[in-house]
Design a protein around this motif. Structure first.
Motif, PDB file in Angstrom:
ATOM      1  N   ARG A 262     -15.850  14.998 -53.481  1.00  0.00           N
ATOM      2  CA  ARG A 262     -16.445  16.703 -53.185  1.00  0.00           C
ATOM      3  C   ARG A 262     -16.456  17.078 -51.524  1.00  0.00           C
ATOM      4  O   ARG A 262     -15.996  17.794 -51.130  1.00  0.00           O
ATOM      5  CB  ARG A 262     -17.885  16.769 -53.540  1.00  0.00           C
ATOM      6  CG  ARG A 262     -18.136  17.026 -55.133  1.00  0.00           C
ATOM      7  CD  ARG A 262     -19.664  17.018 -55.401  1.00  0.00           C
ATOM      8  NE  ARG A 262     -19.634  16.980 -57.087  1.00  0.00           N
ATOM      9  CZ  ARG A 262     -19.964  18.320 -57.398  1.00  0.00           C
ATOM     10  NH1 ARG A 262     -19.884  19.454 -56.806  1.00  0.00           N
ATOM     11  NH2 ARG A 262     -19.933  18.328 -58.805  1.00  0.00           N
ATOM     12  N   GLU A 266     -14.301  19.715 -49.610  1.00  0.00           N
ATOM     13  CA  GLU A 266     -14.842  20.612 -48.755  1.00  0.00           C
ATOM     14  C   GLU A 266     -13.944  20.692 -47.493  1.00  0.00           C
ATOM     15  O   GLU A 266     -13.725  21.725 -46.732  1.00  0.00           O
ATOM     16  CB  GLU A 266     -16.314  20.149 -48.376  1.00  0.00           C
ATOM     17  CG  GLU A 266     -17.113  20.040 -49.342  1.00  0.00           C
ATOM     18  CD  GLU A 266     -18.128  21.479 -49.443  1.00  0.00           C
ATOM     19  OE1 GLU A 266     -17.825  22.391 -48.550  1.00  0.00           O
ATOM     20  OE2 GLU A 266     -18.763  21.771 -50.224  1.00  0.00           O
ATOM     21  N   GLY A 269     -10.883  22.762 -48.166  1.00  0.00           N
ATOM     22  CA  GLY A 269     -11.133  24.017 -48.378  1.00  0.00           C
ATOM     23  C   GLY A 269     -11.357  24.859 -46.838  1.00  0.00           C
ATOM     24  O   GLY A 269     -11.122  26.002 -46.722  1.00  0.00           O
ATOM     25  N   ARG A 270     -11.724  24.112 -45.743  1.00  0.00           N
ATOM     26  CA  ARG A 270     -11.701  24.487 -44.543  1.00  0.00           C
ATOM     27  C   ARG A 270     -10.416  24.517 -43.804  1.00  0.00           C
ATOM     28  O   ARG A 270     -10.417  25.034 -42.815  1.00  0.00           O
ATOM     29  CB  ARG A 270     -12.937  23.857 -43.766  1.00  0.00           C
ATOM     30  CG  ARG A 270     -14.329  24.545 -44.176  1.00  0.00           C
ATOM     31  CD  ARG A 270     -15.604  23.795 -43.458  1.00  0.00           C
ATOM     32  NE  ARG A 270     -16.613  24.258 -43.724  1.00  0.00           N
ATOM     33  CZ  ARG A 270     -17.548  23.819 -44.791  1.00  0.00           C
ATOM     34  NH1 ARG A 270     -16.883  23.156 -45.825  1.00  0.00           N
ATOM     35  NH2 ARG A 270     -18.597  24.662 -45.191  1.00  0.00           N
ATOM     36  N   VAL A 303     -15.763  23.164 -58.107  1.00  0.00           N
ATOM     37  CA  VAL A 303     -15.580  22.760 -56.407  1.00  0.00           C
ATOM     38  C   VAL A 303     -14.272  23.319 -56.045  1.00  0.00           C
ATOM     39  O   VAL A 303     -14.119  24.028 -54.924  1.00  0.00           O
ATOM     40  CB  VAL A 303     -15.876  21.341 -55.983  1.00  0.00           C
ATOM     41  CG1 VAL A 303     -15.704  21.027 -54.618  1.00  0.00           C
ATOM     42  CG2 VAL A 303     -17.189  20.805 -56.720  1.00  0.00           C
ATOM     43  N   ASP A 306     -14.466  27.247 -56.023  1.00  0.00           N
ATOM     44  CA  ASP A 306     -15.116  27.560 -54.817  1.00  0.00           C
ATOM     45  C   ASP A 306     -14.467  27.525 -53.415  1.00  0.00           C
ATOM     46  O   ASP A 306     -14.885  28.327 -52.499  1.00  0.00           O
ATOM     47  CB  ASP A 306     -16.551  27.065 -54.935  1.00  0.00           C
ATOM     48  CG  ASP A 306     -17.295  27.498 -56.297  1.00  0.00           C
ATOM     49  OD1 ASP A 306     -16.799  28.501 -56.698  1.00  0.00           O
ATOM     50  OD2 ASP A 306     -18.375  26.812 -56.454  1.00  0.00           O
ATOM     51  N   ARG A 307     -13.763  26.371 -53.376  1.00  0.00           N
ATOM     52  CA  ARG A 307     -12.943  26.128 -51.995  1.00  0.00           C
ATOM     53  C   ARG A 307     -11.927  26.750 -51.763  1.00  0.00           C
ATOM     54  O   ARG A 307     -11.329  26.380 -50.758  1.00  0.00           O
ATOM     55  CB  ARG A 307     -13.448  24.533 -51.886  1.00  0.00           C
ATOM     56  CG  ARG A 307     -14.512  24.159 -51.843  1.00  0.00           C
ATOM     57  CD  ARG A 307     -15.460  24.356 -50.597  1.00  0.00           C
ATOM     58  NE  ARG A 307     -16.884  24.114 -50.833  1.00  0.00           N
ATOM     59  CZ  ARG A 307     -17.979  24.753 -51.238  1.00  0.00           C
ATOM     60  NH1 ARG A 307     -17.689  25.960 -51.837  1.00  0.00           N
ATOM     61  NH2 ARG A 307     -18.832  24.048 -51.313  1.00  0.00           N
TER      62      ARG A 307
END
Length: 386
Positions: A262, A266, A269-270, A303, A306-307
């Motif tokens: 996860r 994250e 995703g950024r 996840v 969402d990302r």
């Protein structure tokens, strides 16, 4: 037995302040960051790489220079009782537990059982020693009580919880670094970490808690965190030429469990793809999760969506559950093994893509990273994280 005897002998003759670190995630990164922070204070020895088992720990002890002022050792386990044997060799002045998360669930019936196994680290604590614990874990009381029962004179907590001694106030995540505002036992601190991700912000709090407990200089420690970068296989980023352009590869290939997976997603995703590029996840099974494996893989689909991960390539039997849960447009391809998946991934990437490669060590994801790095000549780590 001979190697263990060598390790114990060196431990007995060195007067350094010794730190032992365990946890489900973050052990190696926290160990390296603490090594770096303490090296500004005095000669510091630390476990190389992830030498944290019944061979690696005594080997790391035996290699410790007699002149060392600090020693930092990583302790790992797959079964109950393993950390108890390792901490008896290390005999730490400070024991640090990073986090409790699902891992080795094929052996442990619950997270509480994992917490109890990690709490074995306090059995070797030197009289009057210190414990550093994550305040955010629901197992904090169990760990604190175990530390107290072992004779810990000081217990410092870290995390986002309002009751934490070293508390995260704010973390601003960037593509190649993380900026942190923290409260260190009533003292405000603002600093930069040379690695992206909220998990690095939490790890940094553990480092500063250990620095404080050891009586080392907090100011120097916060400054040096800017020089910390992701380790090979644990988030190190590379730029590689690709068909007239370039791709960015985030190498997370060393290992995986649900918490670290996860955290890696994250960060992906950024990440900002180049013109026309995509965020791509190349994922292998998370192993040793027992009966919970299918559900834990399935949960990653939320996840990924969402990302904003555009495309997922996967290998391993458990990853079929993840791919089935994804929208069809996000399904890249599936291979039973990483070797089968490798040529598919190599043929699919395009200039501007950002690609994270992650899976358990047994899934052998590193060759996919190597192939992506070698698409078109020489490669270079990104300057900010080299």
């Amino acid at each position: 037995d001979a190697l263990a005897a060598m390790g114990r002998a060196r431990r007995a003759e060195v007067g350094a302040k010794i730190v032992a670190i365990t946890g489900s995630v973050g052990k190696t990164g926290t160990k390296e960051a603490l090594r770096h922070a303490l090296s500004t204070e005095g000669e510091t020895h630390a476990s190389a790489s992830s030498l944290n088992n019944h061979w690696g720990v005594p080997l790391s002890l035996a290699r410790m220079p007699r002149t060392a002022e600090f020693g930092v050792f990583e302790l790992g386990m797959n079964n109950p009782g393993e950390i108890a044997r390792l901490t008896a060799m290390v005999r730490p002045d400070l024991a640090l537990v990073t986090a409790i998360a699902p891992a080795h669930m094929a052996v442990f019936a619950s997270l509480e059982d994992i917490a109890r196994a990690k709490a074995e680290i306090f059995q070797g604590l030197m009289p009057g020693g210190a414990a550093v614990l994550c305040r955010d874990t629901p197992h904090f009381d169990l760990l604190r009580d175990a530390a107290g029962a072992a004779g810990a004179a000081t217990v410092l907590s870290f995390g986002e919880d309002d009751r934490a001694d070293i508390r995260l106030l704010k973390a601003v995540e960037h593509a190649d670094c993380t900026c942190v505002a923290a409260d260190i036992a009533g003292q405000a601190a603002t600093y930069k970490i040379g690695a992206p991700g909220r998990h690095w912000a939490i790890n940094s709090l553990a480092v500063l808690a250990a620095v404080k407990a050891l009586g080392a200089d907090l100011g120097r420690a916060t400054l040096c965190l800017a020089e910390i970068g992701p380790l090979p296989g644990r988030g190190r980023q590379h730029l590689a030429p690709c068909k007239g352009g370039s791709i960015r590869i985030i190498d997370e290939s060393y290992n995986a469990n649900p918490a670290s997976m996860r955290a890696a997603l994250e960060v992906l995703g950024r990440a900002a793809p180049g013109p026309g590029g995509r965020r791509i996840a190349v994922l292998g099974d998370m192993l040793e999760l027992g009966e919970t494996a299918e559900a834990l893989h399935h949960e990653l689909a939320e996840v990924l969506v969402d990302r904003g991960i555009d495309l997922v390539f996967a290998c391993g039997p458990c990853m079929t559950a993840l791919l089935a849960a994804l929208p069809e447009a996000r399904r890249g391809a599936y291979g039973e093994t990483s070797a089968e998946l490798l040529p598919i991934v190599v043929g699919a990437v395009a200039p501007g893509d950002v690609i994270t490669v992650k899976g358990s060590l047994g899934m052998a994801m590193a060759p996919i990273v190597a192939a992506l790095l070698d698409l078109n000549g020489d490669t270079a780590p990104l300057a900010a994280t080299a």
